[in-house]
Each structure stands twice: as structure tokens, then as C-alpha cells.
Design a protein around this motif. Structure first.
Motif, PDB file in Angstrom:
ATOM      1  N   UNK A  93      12.274   0.817   7.239  1.00  0.00           N
ATOM      2  CA  UNK A  93      13.719   1.025   7.205  1.00  0.00           C
ATOM      3  C   UNK A  93      14.268   0.603   5.844  1.00  0.00           C
ATOM      4  N   UNK A  94      15.033   1.479   5.245  1.00  0.00           N
ATOM      5  CA  UNK A  94      15.636   1.215   3.936  1.00  0.00           C
ATOM      6  C   UNK A  94      16.439  -0.087   3.943  1.00  0.00           C
ATOM      7  N   UNK A  95      16.491  -0.773   2.804  1.00  0.00           N
ATOM      8  CA  UNK A  95      17.255  -2.024   2.740  1.00  0.00           C
ATOM      9  C   UNK A  95      18.755  -1.858   2.967  1.00  0.00           C
ATOM     10  N   UNK A  96      19.262  -0.635   2.942  1.00  0.00           N
ATOM     11  CA  UNK A  96      20.705  -0.456   3.183  1.00  0.00           C
ATOM     12  C   UNK A  96      21.081  -0.671   4.646  1.00  0.00           C
ATOM     13  N   UNK A  97      20.089  -0.687   5.542  1.00  0.00           N
ATOM     14  CA  UNK A  97      20.344  -0.962   6.959  1.00  0.00           C
ATOM     15  C   UNK A  97      20.299  -2.468   7.200  1.00  0.00           C
ATOM     16  N   UNK A  98      21.299  -2.993   7.877  1.00  0.00           N
ATOM     17  CA  UNK A  98      21.353  -4.409   8.214  1.00  0.00           C
ATOM     18  C   UNK A  98      21.003  -4.612   9.686  1.00  0.00           C
ATOM     19  N   UNK A  99      20.065  -5.494   9.948  1.00  0.00           N
ATOM     20  CA  UNK A  99      19.622  -5.733  11.326  1.00  0.00           C
ATOM     21  C   UNK A  99      20.676  -6.516  12.109  1.00  0.00           C
ATOM     22  N   UNK A 100      20.847  -6.133  13.364  1.00  0.00           N
ATOM     23  CA  UNK A 100      21.708  -6.845  14.298  1.00  0.00           C
ATOM     24  C   UNK A 100      20.875  -7.132  15.540  1.00  0.00           C
ATOM     25  N   UNK A 101      20.897  -8.377  16.007  1.00  0.00           N
ATOM     26  CA  UNK A 101      20.108  -8.723  17.182  1.00  0.00           C
ATOM     27  C   UNK A 101      20.497  -7.851  18.372  1.00  0.00           C
ATOM     28  N   UNK A 102      19.485  -7.287  19.035  1.00  0.00           N
ATOM     29  CA  UNK A 102      19.717  -6.445  20.197  1.00  0.00           C
ATOM     30  C   UNK A 102      19.780  -4.967  19.875  1.00  0.00           C
TER      31      UNK A 102
ATOM     32  N   UNK B 157       0.824  -1.211   0.000  1.00  0.00           N
ATOM     33  CA  UNK B 157       0.000   0.000   0.000  1.00  0.00           C
ATOM     34  C   UNK B 157       0.855   1.257   0.000  1.00  0.00           C
ATOM     35  N   UNK B 158       2.006   1.216   0.695  1.00  0.00           N
ATOM     36  CA  UNK B 158       2.874   2.398   0.782  1.00  0.00           C
ATOM     37  C   UNK B 158       3.783   2.556  -0.426  1.00  0.00           C
ATOM     38  N   UNK B 159       3.969   1.481  -1.193  1.00  0.00           N
ATOM     39  CA  UNK B 159       4.907   1.521  -2.305  1.00  0.00           C
ATOM     40  C   UNK B 159       6.351   1.348  -1.894  1.00  0.00           C
ATOM     41  N   UNK B 160       6.568   0.887  -0.667  1.00  0.00           N
ATOM     42  CA  UNK B 160       7.935   0.699  -0.152  1.00  0.00           C
ATOM     43  C   UNK B 160       8.169  -0.784   0.164  1.00  0.00           C
ATOM     44  N   UNK B 161       7.915  -1.619  -0.814  1.00  0.00           N
ATOM     45  CA  UNK B 161       7.934  -3.070  -0.593  1.00  0.00           C
ATOM     46  C   UNK B 161       9.309  -3.605  -0.205  1.00  0.00           C
ATOM     47  N   UNK B 162      10.385  -2.909  -0.583  1.00  0.00           N
ATOM     48  CA  UNK B 162      11.722  -3.411  -0.278  1.00  0.00           C
ATOM     49  C   UNK B 162      12.243  -2.929   1.074  1.00  0.00           C
ATOM     50  N   UNK B 163      11.440  -2.152   1.811  1.00  0.00           N
ATOM     51  CA  UNK B 163      11.849  -1.685   3.142  1.00  0.00           C
ATOM     52  C   UNK B 163      11.595  -2.771   4.188  1.00  0.00           C
ATOM     53  N   UNK B 164      12.095  -2.536   5.396  1.00  0.00           N
ATOM     54  CA  UNK B 164      11.940  -3.464   6.509  1.00  0.00           C
ATOM     55  C   UNK B 164      11.106  -2.785   7.599  1.00  0.00           C
TER      56      UNK B 164
END
Length: 374
Positions: free
Chosen positions: A250-259, A82-89
Motif C-alpha cells: 500500500x502506497x505511503x499516501x494511505x494512512x492506517x486506521x485500526x479496524x 526485493x520489489x523496490x517498493x521499500x516505502x510501501x506498507x
């Protein structure tokens, strides 16, 4: 025990609500153009919303984020569509302040920098860093004060460029349309300038969409009018139609880290059910288009009143700046005409209704407004 006295309140008890109307405990009907402060996005007690929440409550109301929750994945997929930001997190939390707090924190984790650029008349929330980035010293406690936030004049590109030369900027946070500040619309050129400077300096562009997002402007995010993507979008008010939920995408350029980020209540079963009901209704009833068309009609008609100093906004986020001699109009809209509106100091009437507001409701307001200003 008595309640802590936080807000001045109207002596009205709302007992029932449906669509764009509410009723008090005496049976008096009101037109709601305030939406509980831009929260009621699809209308009060929408049948699909009520059913979604009721059905979910009969299954499971809450469990922590220690288990998989398909509802969260379903919400992320539909929000992306709906937002058009399908590749975001998507990261889910509980309020707009919490969304902005996490956005600012994430930006600093990402680039290791500390300085935040915010703007005059900004309102980003009441938690620690969000309130430090809010331009209202009265609500910033001493413990919240920090030299890591730099306030710049609204729409001043030269000041923005100078700040990037002077500071190691972690992030720029900006409302696409300032709400508390008086419905000030960020120009497309200014948003594009923020994007280009953030790209050049490895800073994070945070689009505060807590009030101006979720279709209210006539696009899903009001920042989208500029034709550029932010790195992080914060959301809350209209997201749950009254159920407490917030989030950042969140943009796909950000990588998630636990914690790195975390929450107990964020993204719980009931919150996701509420948010899914909102998006499903926005999509099926074409409410973003409705916000654009009814909002344009309202603003066009309001600009015909010579007594009004200025009409600002987009879609169904409208500010009517009144002269001092008509400062009483908002009070009379409620007391005489039974119409709820919002305000921004000193004399701005704010319209933040449901995105399902009809033209007939708009005409009801315009007739009452006409009587008051004449």
C-alpha cells in the motif's frame, strides 16, 4: 461424506515433487510447466523452503495478530527490498481474492467513492467484490451483482477517459498480464494512462499482481514495465510457493486506521516463514533474471512454429494460442509426453512454471511441442 464437485480433474495422483518435476503414485515422472497455477515460484520442495517451514513449525505455527510478530516485520523489509517498493506498507491475508477484496475496500475507504473500473476478460477472484469485478457472469451469484463495477474494453484509452468523465471513480483494477483471460499483456502506454487519470481524479490504481507478480514476468511486478507506480499491489500465488498467503502493498499516501482492515490467519508464523523462504531464494538464486531469460528463449522458439496463431506473455507467463485443429495438443502434452500445462479458453496453452525452470526443461517441452504440432 463426499467432496463437492468443483473442478474437472485429471485422473492423476501426485505423490512426490522436486524442482520442476512431479511424480504420480505409480512412479511416472512429469515435467511441471503449470506450477499448480503459477503458485510454485521457486520449485517444489526447495530445501531452503522446507527447512524454513520445518524450523518454524518446531517453534510456533500460529498465533493471532493480537501480539507482535517480528516475522511480519522481517517479511515487509525483505519484500520492500526485493520489489523496490521499500516505502510501501504491507497488509497480509490468505489468498488472491482476499487481497483484491481488501484493495478495493481500502480504495473506497480512502476516497469515499464507489465505482470500480475493471476490464473485459478480467479475473480478480471469487469473493464478493472481487468476483463482481471479474468478467465471467457464470461465477457471479445474484448476491454479488452490483452496479458499482464498470467493465471497459481492454486497452481502450478513449473508453477509459469517458468513464472517468461519467463516473465518480474509486479505483481502477487491472492485471498487468491477464491470466484466465488468455495471457493478454497490458501495454505500457495504457498503464501510464491509468496512472495519469487516477492522479487527476483522486482514484486508486490497483495493480492485480496475484498471478503476474512476484518475478514471473522478468520484473518483480509486471506493471513495472510501464515505469509508473500503482497505489496498491495485490499478491498471492507465487508468494508462498504453495503455502496459502496473500497480501497487498500500500502506497505511503494511505494512512492506517485500526479496524479498517483485519484478518485472523493472515500473516501467521508459518505463512511468513514460507514467504521469507520464497523471497530469500528468489534473491539468492537470481530467479527473476532466470524467468526473463528462459522465458524470452521459450517465446522466441515458440514463435518459429508457423502452426501457432500467436505467442503472448512476458518472462515465464506465456500463452500459446492454437488453431482449432490443434486444440488436442495440450491434452497430448500431458497424456503422451507427461508435461503439465495450463489453459485459457478456447485454445490457449498457458505456461506458468517455476521461476527456476532451466533451459534444458524448456527444450524438453519444445521437443514435445514440435512432435505434436507436426
Amino acid at each position: 461424506m463426499k467432496l463437492f464437485d468443483v473442478y474437472p480433474v485429471n485422473d492423476i495422483i501426485i505423490d512426490k515433487a522436486a524442482g520442476s518435476n512431479v511424480w504420480d503414485d505409480k512412479g511416472t515422472e512429469y515435467l511441471d510447466l503449470y506450477g499448480g497455477h503459477a503458485v510454485i515460484s521457486i520449485g517444489h520442495t526447495h530445501p531452503h523452503y522446507v527447512k524454513r517451514l520445518t524450523d518454524q513449525l518446531h517453534k510456533v505455527g500460529f498465533y493471532s495478530n493480537s501480539v507482535k510478530m517480528p516475522l511480519q516485520e522481517e517479511l515487509a523489509a525483505l519484500l520492500g527490498k526485493v520489489s523496490g517498493k521499500a516505502d510501501y506498507q504491507l497488509f497480509l491475508c490468505n489468498s488472491g481474492a482476499e487481497a483484491n477484496e481488501n484493495a478495493l475496500k481500502l480504495a473506497s475507504f480512502y476516497n469515499g467513492k464507489k465505482k470500480v473500473i475493471a476490464f473485459r476478460k478480467a479475473f480478480h477472484g471469487r469473493t464478493s467484490l472481487a468476483v463482481a469485478a471479474t468478467d465471467n457472469p457464470k461465477i457471479v451469484a445474484p448476491v454479488n451483482e452490483t452496479d458499482n463495477v464498470v467493465f471497459l474494453p481492454w486497452e481502450d484509452e478513449a473508453a477509459l477517459e469517458a468513464a472517468f468523465k461519467q463516473h465518480e471513480v474509486s479505483s481502477v483494477i487491472i492485471e498487468g498480464i491477464q491470466g484466465v483471460g488468455g495471457i493478454n499483456v497490458a501495454s505500457e502506454s495504457f498503464l501510464r494512462k491509468i496512472r495519469s487519470l487516477c492522479d487527476a481524479h483522486n482514484a486508486v490504481f490497483i495493480a492485480d499482481s496475484v498471478q503476474c507478480g512476484y518475478g514471473r514476468s522478468g520484473k518483480f511486478f509486471s506493471h513495472d514495465f510501464a515505469g509508473v507506480d500503482a497505489d496498491v499491489y495485490s499478491m498471492a500465488k507465487g508468494m508462498g510457493n504453495g503455502f496459502p498467503i496473500g497480501g497487498i502493498i500500500i502506497s505511503p499516501k494511505f494512512k492506517a486506521v485500526h479496524g479498517m482492515l483485519g484478518t485472523t490467519f493472515g500473516g501467521n508464523h508459518l505463512a511468513c516463514a514460507a514467504a521469507l523462504a520464497v523471497l530469500e531464494t528468489i534473491e539468492s538464486e537470481k530467479l527473476i533474471n532466470n524467468a526473463a531469460s528462459v522465458g524470452a528463449y521459450l517465446m522466441e522458439e515458440l514463435r518459429k512454429f508457423s502452426q501457432v496463431k500467436e505467442v503472448r506473455g512476458r518472462g515465464l507467463m506465456i500463452g500459446i494460442e492454437m488453431p482449432e485443429e490443434l486444440a488436442h495438443v495440450r491434452k497430448n502434452l500431458l497424456g503422451v509426453h507427461k508435461i503439465f500445462t495450463g489453459e485459457a479458453k478456447p485454445n490457449v496453452i498457458r505456461l506458468l512454471p517455476s521461476l527456476a525452470l532451466t533451459k534444458a526443461h524448456a527444450d524438453q517441452f519444445l521437443e514435445a511441442f514440435r512432435k505434436e504440432v507436426k
